[in-house]
Design an enzyme around this catalytic site. Sequence first.
Site, mmCIF file in Angstrom:
data_model
loop_
_atom_site.group_PDB
_atom_site.id
_atom_site.type_symbol
_atom_site.label_atom_id
_atom_site.label_comp_id
_atom_site.label_asym_id
_atom_site.label_seq_id
_atom_site.Cartn_x
_atom_site.Cartn_y
_atom_site.Cartn_z
ATOM 1 N N PHE A 137 -15.299 0.939 5.564
ATOM 2 C CA PHE A 137 -15.996 -0.276 5.123
ATOM 3 C C PHE A 137 -15.605 -1.384 6.087
ATOM 4 O O PHE A 137 -14.664 -1.228 6.868
ATOM 5 C CB PHE A 137 -15.622 -0.633 3.678
ATOM 6 C CG PHE A 137 -14.146 -0.725 3.441
ATOM 7 C CD1 PHE A 137 -13.481 -1.927 3.596
ATOM 8 C CD2 PHE A 137 -13.408 0.409 3.079
ATOM 9 C CE1 PHE A 137 -12.106 -2.005 3.397
ATOM 10 C CE2 PHE A 137 -12.044 0.340 2.874
ATOM 11 C CZ PHE A 137 -11.391 -0.881 3.040
ATOM 12 N N PHE A 139 -13.563 -4.341 6.718
ATOM 13 C CA PHE A 139 -13.155 -3.620 7.910
ATOM 14 C C PHE A 139 -11.893 -2.846 7.580
ATOM 15 O O PHE A 139 -10.804 -3.370 7.728
ATOM 16 C CB PHE A 139 -12.877 -4.622 9.058
ATOM 17 C CG PHE A 139 -14.126 -5.387 9.431
ATOM 18 C CD1 PHE A 139 -15.053 -4.847 10.300
ATOM 19 C CD2 PHE A 139 -14.382 -6.628 8.860
ATOM 20 C CE1 PHE A 139 -16.201 -5.546 10.635
ATOM 21 C CE2 PHE A 139 -15.534 -7.319 9.186
ATOM 22 C CZ PHE A 139 -16.451 -6.784 10.072
HETATM 23 CU CU1 CUA Z 1 -15.516 -0.445 12.243
HETATM 24 CU CU2 CUA Z 1 -15.304 -1.130 14.548
#
Ligand code: CUA
Length: 347
Positions: A137, A139
Site C-alpha cells: 500500500f 507506502f
Molecule cells: Cu511503492 Cu515505490
Amino acid sequence: MDQGTQRRSYRRHFIIVSILVAIVAIISIVGLWAVPTFPIASTQAITVDWLFDLHLAVIGFLFALVMVFMLYILFVFRRRPGEEGDGDHFEGNTRLEIIWTVVPLIVVLSFGVIGAVTLRDVTAAQANEMTVNVTAFSFGWQFDYPEQGVEKATALKLPVGRPVHFKLKSLDQDVIHSFYVAEFRVKQDLVPGVPTELRVTPNVEGAYRVRCNELCGTGHTNMLADVAVVNQADFDAWVAEQKAAVSPERLAAMGQELHASQGCIACHNVTGEPGGVGPTWKGLYGSERQFTDGTSGVADDAYLRSSILASQERIVAGFAPVMPQNYADVLSDQQVAALIEYIKTLK
Ligand code: CUA
C-alpha cells in the site's frame, strides 16, 4: 607491394588485433566480474548471477572487439606526413558479411533459450513451499502467513532453506509497487487488481530489506520492510510470539515501531511541536478535542480507534481531512491496540 607481401601484411595485422582483442576482453571481463554487488541470499540468486555473469562476459568481449579494431585502425592506418593518395578501395566481402550476421544471430538466439530456461528454473514451484501473502500500500508492506496463522506482520521473517511462495497484491488503485530484495535477486511488480506471485528460497541467514522498486509517489523511498532469514527454531519462536497475548508495555513498544514503519510519523509528531499535518500525539490521550462540525469529545480508546480506522468521520478543528482511509485493511486489531497503548505513554 606485390600480392604475397600484402597478404602477409594483412595476416600480421590480423594476428596482432586478435591478440589485443583477447587481452582487452580478458581485462574487461575480469573487471566487470569484480564489480561488487549485493551478496547472494537465495538459490534463485545463484542462477540469476550465473546468467548475469554470462552476459557480462559477452559484453566484455564485444567491448574489446569494437574498441581494439577502432583504435588500431585509427592509429596504425592514420595518414602520415607526405601521404597524399587515397587509401585502398574495398568493395564487399561476402564471407565477412555472412560471419557478422550469423554469429550474432546465434549468440542472441542462444541467450533467448538460456534466458527462458533460467526463468523457468527461478519461477518453478518447489516441494514443501510456505505461503506468504504480501500486501503493498502507499507506502508500506504487510505480510500474512496463512499456514502459521500470523497476520499483518510489518517485517518479513523467513526460515532459511524453506522455499517461499509469495502471493502479492496491492491495496492501491492508481500506482504500481514492486517487491524486491536485492540479495534474493528476483522481483515482482504489484499491479492494482492483478494478483501476482514470486518464489524465493532464502539460503543464507541474515538481515535484508524489501525495497519498493517502482517509483510510486512521495513515500517511495520510505517504502521499506525489514527481512530476517533465520533458522527454523527462531522462526517457530517468532510465530509463537506473534500469536501470544502481549503485555501493555510490549504493545506500546510495538506501537512505537508502527508509528515509524507505517508512516504515522510523517504527520503526527510525538514531541508536541505545533505545525504538523495532523495533531501531535503528545498529551493526546484523555484530552478534550474540538471538531470541525462544532462538536467536541474526549480522546479515549474508542475515539482513538475510530480516528485511525474511520479518520474522516470527525476532523479535529484546524486540520485538513487528509489522513489515508485504508487503515482498516492495513492494520490488525492488535496493531491498532498497540498504537493506542503507545499514544497513552506520550503524556
Ligand atoms: Cu511503492 Cu515505490
